[in-house]
Design an enzyme around this catalytic site. Structure first.
Site, PDB file in Angstrom:
ATOM      1  N   LYS A  51      11.527  -5.206  -6.762  1.00  0.00           N
ATOM      2  CA  LYS A  51      10.448  -6.195  -6.894  1.00  0.00           C
ATOM      3  C   LYS A  51      10.287  -6.758  -8.314  1.00  0.00           C
ATOM      4  CE  LYS A  51       7.212  -5.119  -3.193  1.00  0.00           C
ATOM      5  NZ  LYS A  51       5.826  -4.724  -2.907  1.00  0.00           N
ATOM      6  N   ASN A 105       7.721 -10.226  -3.920  1.00  0.00           N
ATOM      7  CA  ASN A 105       8.126  -9.615  -2.637  1.00  0.00           C
ATOM      8  C   ASN A 105       8.669 -10.640  -1.652  1.00  0.00           C
ATOM      9  OD1 ASN A 105       5.861 -10.878  -1.607  1.00  0.00           O
ATOM     10  ND2 ASN A 105       5.165  -9.104  -0.435  1.00  0.00           N
ATOM     11  N   GLY A 165      -4.736  -0.213   6.049  1.00  0.00           N
ATOM     12  CA  GLY A 165      -3.920  -1.265   5.454  1.00  0.00           C
ATOM     13  C   GLY A 165      -3.118  -2.110   6.443  1.00  0.00           C
TER      14      GLY A 165
HETATM   15  P1  NAD Z   1       2.801   3.136  -6.485  1.00  0.00           P
HETATM   16  O1  NAD Z   1       3.518   4.434  -6.587  1.00  0.00           O
HETATM   17  O2  NAD Z   1       3.360   1.922  -7.110  1.00  0.00           O
HETATM   18  O3  NAD Z   1       1.323   3.349  -7.123  1.00  0.00           O
HETATM   19  C1  NAD Z   1       0.526   4.464  -6.795  1.00  0.00           C
HETATM   20  C2  NAD Z   1      -0.794   4.431  -7.589  1.00  0.00           C
HETATM   21  O4  NAD Z   1      -1.610   5.521  -7.144  1.00  0.00           O
HETATM   22  C3  NAD Z   1      -0.642   4.603  -9.097  1.00  0.00           C
HETATM   23  O5  NAD Z   1      -1.634   3.862  -9.760  1.00  0.00           O
HETATM   24  C4  NAD Z   1      -0.894   6.098  -9.296  1.00  0.00           C
HETATM   25  O6  NAD Z   1      -1.421   6.367 -10.594  1.00  0.00           O
HETATM   26  C5  NAD Z   1      -1.924   6.381  -8.229  1.00  0.00           C
HETATM   27  N1  NAD Z   1      -1.878   7.766  -7.725  1.00  0.00           N
HETATM   28  C6  NAD Z   1      -0.804   8.377  -7.196  1.00  0.00           C
HETATM   29  N2  NAD Z   1      -1.136   9.637  -6.815  1.00  0.00           N
HETATM   30  C7  NAD Z   1      -2.449   9.786  -7.115  1.00  0.00           C
HETATM   31  C8  NAD Z   1      -3.371  10.866  -6.959  1.00  0.00           C
HETATM   32  N3  NAD Z   1      -2.997  12.047  -6.427  1.00  0.00           N
HETATM   33  N4  NAD Z   1      -4.636  10.695  -7.379  1.00  0.00           N
HETATM   34  C9  NAD Z   1      -5.026   9.514  -7.914  1.00  0.00           C
HETATM   35  N5  NAD Z   1      -4.181   8.460  -8.096  1.00  0.00           N
HETATM   36  C10 NAD Z   1      -2.920   8.609  -7.686  1.00  0.00           C
HETATM   37  O7  NAD Z   1       2.532   2.922  -4.955  1.00  0.00           O
HETATM   38  P2  NAD Z   1       2.257   1.515  -4.196  1.00  0.00           P
HETATM   39  O8  NAD Z   1       3.533   0.883  -3.845  1.00  0.00           O
HETATM   40  O9  NAD Z   1       1.264   0.736  -4.990  1.00  0.00           O
HETATM   41  O10 NAD Z   1       1.605   2.016  -2.843  1.00  0.00           O
HETATM   42  C11 NAD Z   1       0.330   2.617  -2.822  1.00  0.00           C
HETATM   43  C12 NAD Z   1      -0.158   2.726  -1.387  1.00  0.00           C
HETATM   44  O11 NAD Z   1      -0.386   1.410  -0.857  1.00  0.00           O
HETATM   45  C13 NAD Z   1       0.833   3.400  -0.425  1.00  0.00           C
HETATM   46  O12 NAD Z   1       0.116   4.177   0.477  1.00  0.00           O
HETATM   47  C14 NAD Z   1       1.471   2.250   0.313  1.00  0.00           C
HETATM   48  O13 NAD Z   1       1.868   2.607   1.615  1.00  0.00           O
HETATM   49  C15 NAD Z   1       0.304   1.290   0.382  1.00  0.00           C
HETATM   50  N6  NAD Z   1       0.725  -0.108   0.519  1.00  0.00           N
HETATM   51  C16 NAD Z   1       0.227  -0.780   1.567  1.00  0.00           C
HETATM   52  C17 NAD Z   1       0.555  -2.109   1.724  1.00  0.00           C
HETATM   53  C18 NAD Z   1      -0.012  -2.845   2.896  1.00  0.00           C
HETATM   54  O14 NAD Z   1       0.415  -3.971   3.152  1.00  0.00           O
HETATM   55  N7  NAD Z   1      -0.985  -2.300   3.580  1.00  0.00           N
HETATM   56  C19 NAD Z   1       1.407  -2.754   0.825  1.00  0.00           C
HETATM   57  C20 NAD Z   1       1.904  -2.020  -0.248  1.00  0.00           C
HETATM   58  C21 NAD Z   1       1.554  -0.680  -0.381  1.00  0.00           C
END
Ligand code: NAD
Length: 290
Positions: free
Chosen positions: A73, A94, A258
């Protein structure tokens, strides 16, 4: 499917690794079939190493475009001709649209989030949001919400690898939009609670609540929520996360997973490629009814 494919079929890709688990090919191909559009959507296992050739192939094969997911990305941004301003601010693409060899990059995760709220007749413009997470999803949500007129965003994050990105998001929002963004350490529980109490919406974009953390939630006390607020979890598997259960216990009226965001980010890309509206309700019923 075979009835639809002929010499005129236009190809759209999905370039990521790993990617075989993705629902996007099923979602888009069913939507093309429903609307009688002569497109086909295929997933390709593409890493950072093979991305330059894959992006070139979009031009060579005259594909209409592609979705891009991890780990590509950010890297893809250097390979495109134009970047949409919101994607530039988000620092991620994306969706690629190919207009006669000119490739433009978009980020539809943030617009998908905002659209999913609009679908529920909810408008958070002019309101305050507390947002946990500053990774891919958290960044896209924060930037688009700020661009769309959310008044204040309190970003809460761990002091982990994403902390610097959280700081960057706050700087970008404060310098380029009218929204006021502030960053807080999520371990400062008193502040975290107060920020949620002052907000119209609490959004969790951390992935806590999804496997292997499906028994966890960052907010476990229903007393942190008000009935009249929105609680939004970006996780959609499981459909009801621990956070959502806590919000339901608190009697929160508007509790979402989501799934709507996922469908609407796809619909935004679908519109960019085809000019048509994805039949979102049809796809939701077809693929995600329980
Ligand atoms: P990522 O790894 O890029 O970011 C994760 C974030 O969560 C970071 O800011 C990290 O610091 C924080 N984090 C991780 N573990 C943590 C914990 N135990 N306590 C507190 N903070 C914590 O991940 P991402 O790609 O941004 O995805 C995050 C979530 O969003 C996932 O569940 C993914 O499935 C979901 N998502 C959903 C959609 C959708 O369309 N619904 C799209 C993208 C991502």
């Amino acid at each position: 499917m075979t009835e639809r494919i002929d010499g005129h079929t236009i190809l759209i890709g999905l370039m990521a690794y790993p990617i075989r688990h993705s629902m996007s090919p099923t979602m888009h191909n069913n939507a093309f079939a429903k609307l009688g559009l002569n497109y086909a959507y295929l997933a390709f296992e593409i890493t950072n190493a093979t991305l330059p050739q894959a992006v070139d192939a979009i031009r060579t094969l005259d594909m209409r475009g592609s979705n891009i997911s991890m780990p590509n990305k950010q890297k893809v941004m250097d390979l495109l001709d134009k970047i949409d301003p919101a994607a530039e601010m988000t620092g991620a693409v994306n969706t690629i649209v190919n207009d006669h060899g000119v490739l433009t990059g978009y980020c539809t995760d943030g617009t998908g989030f905002m659209k999913s709220l609009e679908d529920e007749n909810l408008d958070i413009r002019g309101e305050k949001m507390t947002l946990a997470g500053a990774g891919g999803a958290g960044t896209a949500i924060a930037i688009q919400a700020a661009l769309d007129g959310v008044k204040e965003i309190s970003i809460v994050n761990k002091k982990d690898a994403e902390w610097e990105n959280a700081k960057r998001n706050v700087e970008v929002i404060n310098s380029k939009t009218k929204c006021k963004a502030t960053l807080f350490d999520i371990d400062d529980q008193a502040t975290f609670k107060k920020e949620i109490a002052d907000s119209a919406i609490y959004c969790d974009a951390t992935g806590v609540g999804m496997k292997p953390l499906e028994d966890l939630t960052l907010v476990s006390d229903p007393g942190w929520f008000r009935k009249d607020m929105i609680v939004f979890d970006t996780v959609y598997a499981p459909r009801t996360t621990k956070l959502m259960t806590v919000a339901q216990e608190a009697g929160v009226q508007h509790v979402f997973n989501g799934l709507g965001m996922m469908l609407e980010q796809g619909a935004e890309a679908f519109k960019l490629w085809t000019g048509e509206n994805m039949p979102v309700d049809y796809i939701r019923d077809l693929l995600f009814s329980e």
